[in-house]
Enzyme design. Structure first.
Site, PDB file in Angstrom:
ATOM      1  N   ASN A  72       0.838  -1.214   0.000  1.00 26.42           N
ATOM      2  CA  ASN A  72       0.000   0.000   0.000  1.00 26.42           C
ATOM      3  C   ASN A  72       0.865   1.254   0.000  1.00 26.42           C
ATOM      4  OD1 ASN A  72      -3.085  -0.280   0.274  1.00 26.42           O
ATOM      5  ND2 ASN A  72      -2.300  -1.928   1.573  1.00 26.42           N
TER       6      ASN A  72
ATOM      7  N   LEU B 215       1.350  -1.643  12.796  1.00 25.18           N
ATOM      8  CA  LEU B 215       0.697  -2.489  13.801  1.00 25.18           C
ATOM      9  C   LEU B 215       0.756  -1.994  15.238  1.00 25.18           C
ATOM     10  CD1 LEU B 215       1.757  -5.940  12.309  1.00 25.18           C
ATOM     11  CD2 LEU B 215      -0.274  -4.569  11.841  1.00 25.18           C
TER      12      LEU B 215
ATOM     13  N   HIS C 294      -7.976  -0.554   7.394  1.00 23.07           N
ATOM     14  CA  HIS C 294      -8.154  -1.862   8.023  1.00 23.07           C
ATOM     15  C   HIS C 294      -8.814  -2.795   7.004  1.00 23.07           C
ATOM     16  CE1 HIS C 294      -8.379  -4.604  11.364  1.00 23.07           C
ATOM     17  NE2 HIS C 294      -9.581  -4.943  10.935  1.00 23.07           N
TER      18      HIS C 294
HETATM   19  C1  GAR Z   1      -3.207  -4.286   4.460  1.00 24.56           C
HETATM   20  O1  GAR Z   1      -4.157  -5.176   3.961  1.00 24.56           O
HETATM   21  C2  GAR Z   1      -3.799  -3.447   5.581  1.00 24.56           C
HETATM   22  O2  GAR Z   1      -5.162  -3.212   5.436  1.00 24.56           O
HETATM   23  C3  GAR Z   1      -3.544  -4.329   6.772  1.00 24.56           C
HETATM   24  O3  GAR Z   1      -2.278  -4.873   6.570  1.00 24.56           O
HETATM   25  C4  GAR Z   1      -2.073  -5.035   5.155  1.00 24.56           C
HETATM   26  C5  GAR Z   1      -0.698  -4.476   4.817  1.00 24.56           C
HETATM   27  O4  GAR Z   1      -0.329  -4.807   3.520  1.00 24.56           O
HETATM   28  N1  GAR Z   1      -3.619  -3.595   7.983  1.00 24.56           N
HETATM   29  C6  GAR Z   1      -4.063  -4.109   9.124  1.00 24.56           C
HETATM   30  O5  GAR Z   1      -4.402  -5.279   9.219  1.00 24.56           O
HETATM   31  C7  GAR Z   1      -4.121  -3.146  10.299  1.00 24.56           C
HETATM   32  N2  GAR Z   1      -4.827  -3.714  11.397  1.00 24.56           N
HETATM   33  P1  GAR Z   1       0.882  -4.056   2.802  1.00 24.56           P
HETATM   34  O6  GAR Z   1       2.028  -4.004   3.824  1.00 24.56           O
HETATM   35  O7  GAR Z   1       1.236  -4.897   1.640  1.00 24.56           O
HETATM   36  O8  GAR Z   1       0.420  -2.690   2.437  1.00 24.56           O
END
Ligand code: GAR
Length: 191
Positions: A14, A85, A104
């Site tokens: 992201n 996190l 989220h």
């Molecule tokens: C994403 O899907 C985000 O929504 C989630 O972690 C992933 C990170 O992916 N976030 C959570 O679960 C927060 N509680 P990325 O590192 O490839 O962007």
């Protein structure tokens, strides 16, 4: 010029999408990518994108103003959590009121809270037999995943869905909507 700082703990797909989205903008820039994990792949992505990084420890985050200082030195207008996190401490919440947002990978208020991240969320959604999951973009406050909701988008949980396949669908939604919502917020048109 509006400056964005992104906090990520791991992969950072992201963070990369958001950074690329704003590359062509003249008035908005991703200035800094911060991580609490010195081995996070997001730091490599940042380097490839030519974006400065800042790595911090638990001690730095909760018992010093080092992170706040880094954000202020980069004239940060909006702090974007993307797969980050840790609970955000008061010194940052106070300095960036309504200017810290998170994404989220589920439809909050369900399937949020401490320890609910990534595939754990998708597994819980599937195990509960939910017909829909989705994404939630929300303001960050002192409680995990509990700030005011800015945007949600649903996706169907199909028969035979696995945490991996659901994660893929959710990531697609995230890549599509998070940069657009960030743009609106940073330009003051939303939230
Ligand atoms: C994403 O899907 C985000 O929504 C989630 O972690 C992933 C990170 O992916 N976030 C959570 O679960 C927060 N509680 P990325 O590192 O490839 O962007």
């Amino acid at each position: 010029m509006k400056n964005i700082a992104i906090c990520a703990s791991g992969n950072g797909s992201n963070a990369e999408r958001i950074s690329r989205y704003f590359q062509s903008f003249k008035d908005v820039k991703v200035r800094l990518i911060l991580s609490n994990n010195k081995n996070a792949y997001v730091l490599e992505r940042a380097q490839n994108l030519g974006i400065s990084t800042f790595v911090f420890s638990r001690e730095d985050f909760y018992h010093s103003d080092k992170v706040l200082k880094a954000l202020l030195e980069n004239n940060t207008d909006l702090v974007v959590l993307a797969g980050f996190l840790w609970l955000v401490p008061q010194n940052l919440l106070r300095s960036f009121p309504d200017r810290i947002i998170n994404i989220h990978p589920a439809l909050l208020p369900k399937y949020g809270g401490k320890g609910m991240y990534g595939d754990k969320v998708h597994k819980a959604v599937i195990d509960a037999g939910e017909k829909y999951s989705g994404i939630t973009i929300h303001h960050v406050n002192e409680v995990y995943d509990a700030g005011k909701i800015i945007f949600q988008k649903k996706v169907k949980v199909e028969l035979g869905e696995t945490p991996e396949s659901l994660a893929q669908k959710i990531h697609k939604l995230e890549y599509r909507h998070y940069p657009e919502i960030i743009e609106k917020l940073v330009k003051g048109n939303n939230g």
